[in-house]
Scaffold this active site. Structure first.
Site, PDB file in Angstrom:
ATOM      1  N   SER A  42       2.633   1.461   8.058  1.00  0.00           N
ATOM      2  CA  SER A  42       1.162   1.785   8.019  1.00  0.00           C
ATOM      3  C   SER A  42       0.302   1.806   9.412  1.00  0.00           C
ATOM      4  CB  SER A  42       0.766   2.266   6.907  1.00  0.00           C
ATOM      5  OG  SER A  42      -0.688   3.335   6.509  1.00  0.00           O
ATOM      6  N   ASP A  73       3.362  12.244   1.636  1.00  0.00           N
ATOM      7  CA  ASP A  73       3.235  11.849   2.376  1.00  0.00           C
ATOM      8  C   ASP A  73       2.257  12.664   3.690  1.00  0.00           C
ATOM      9  OD1 ASP A  73       1.307  10.035   3.573  1.00  0.00           O
ATOM     10  OD2 ASP A  73       3.639   8.409   4.750  1.00  0.00           O
ATOM     11  N   HIS A 125       2.964   8.030   0.610  1.00  0.00           N
ATOM     12  CA  HIS A 125       2.764   6.762   1.110  1.00  0.00           C
ATOM     13  C   HIS A 125       2.770   5.330   0.499  1.00  0.00           C
ATOM     14  CE1 HIS A 125       1.503   5.305   4.734  1.00  0.00           C
ATOM     15  NE2 HIS A 125       0.379   4.854   4.327  1.00  0.00           N
TER      16      HIS A 125
END
Length: 321
Positions: A165, A260, A290
């Site tokens: 991320s 996501d 995610h």
């Protein structure tokens, strides 16, 4: 067609949504971080977020940089000797939350499975320390680790970066800077649902505004908090997809999740690297949200993904072709 989310993941997302304060509503980010730490350290939290692999031993070191000191969590594989290949791992959390402990399950699994040492340095968090503080910290930490490879028992000729991320963003930036600024010669980059574009909204974000774990509102809040007065910048240090060149970058393994909003970030970065002739392995995991690699207790696909990362690191860093 997008795979359905496993029931365990749906239940967890619902419970988390009721327990945790959304980042866009938070006024005390230190308290929000403490809330997450407490959750991770409960029995239920450990079951959801996983515990470090016992086949890797952990130690904490300090990384002294100019005007500040970072901590780093080192995961060393047991039962192997000599100077080890190294993966420098940057944790996620939207540049606002997270710590090296957050990715201990992933980092220790990669160390134990691949035989590489995995080092997760901390970095300064927003909004107290907005962009480019995290970029500077992770870049300087990478260089410090390479410069101190001998005393850390590392093989600097076999080094790679990894991040999830926000950490994927920082890993991609570090890989680019290593080429442009003459940093460590990286053998690989593992980018896990990376955020590589901070300016333009892609179709997946518009198509999936209310997915579990990360929503469009969350994404906007994280971006504003991280970039601060620089919000709206097209600087490639914030958005590595906007780099002038992708030539000579190390090979990449890009992992994405089909539930996501950041999905297309990974797709576009894959395409940009491939156009530049960079070797890319890409995999989209079905029925995954995610952050799923931080949720091994409720996301069965996390175990498959970490095995894929282990195989990639073993083939491209530990035993490079």
């Amino acid at each position: 067609m997008t795979a359905r989310l496993p029931l365990r993941t749906q239940v967890f997302a619902t419970v988390l949504g009721r327990l945790a304060t959304p980042v866009e509503e938070a006024t005390d980010h230190a308290a929000l971080r403490a809330q997450r730490t407490r959750l991770m350290n409960t029995p239920v939290g450990r079951a959801v977020f996983g515990t470090p692999d016992r086949r890797a031993r952990a130690e904490t070191i300090e990384i002294p940089l100019r005007g500040r000191t970072l901590t780093a969590l080192i995961h060393r594989p047991t039962g192997v000797g000599g100077r080890r290949p190294v993966i420098v791992n940057f944790h996620g959390g939207g540049w606002v939350q997270g710590s090296p402990d957050q990715s201990a399950w992933l980092a220790s699994r990669v160390a134990a499975g691949s035989g590489a040492t995995v080092i997760s340095p901390s970095y300064r968090l927003a909004p107290e320390h907005p962009f480019p503080a995290a970029v500077d910290d992770t870049w300087e930490a990478l260089n410090w680790i390479a410069d101190h490879a001998d005393e850390l028992g590392l093989d600097v000729d076999r080094i790679g970066v990894m991040g999830d991320s926000a950490g994927g963003n920082l890993a991609a930036v570090a890989a680019q800077r290593s080429v442009v600024e003459g940093g460590p010669r990286l053998r690989a980059q593992v980018l896990i649902y990376p955020a590589v574009e901070m300016y333009e909204k892609f179709a997946s974000e518009l198509r999936m505004p209310d997915e579990p774990v990360l929503s469009a509102k969350n994404m906007s809040a994280f971006a504003h908090l991280y970039l601060g007065d620089a919000y709206g910048t097209q600087d490639p240090l914030a958005s590595p997809l906007r780099a002038k060149s992708f030539d000579d970058l190390p090979g990449a393994f890009i992992l994405t999740a089909d539930h996501d909003p950041l999905l297309d970030n990974g797709v576009h970065y894959r395409d940009a690297l491939q156009r530049a002739g960079v070797r890319v392995r890409y995999r989209e995991y079905p029925g995954a949200v995610h952050g799923f690699l931080s949720l091994p207790g409720v996301s069965p696909v996390a175990h498959r993904a970490v095995s894929d990362i282990v195989d990639y690191v073993a083939a491209h860093v530990v035993v490079p072709g």
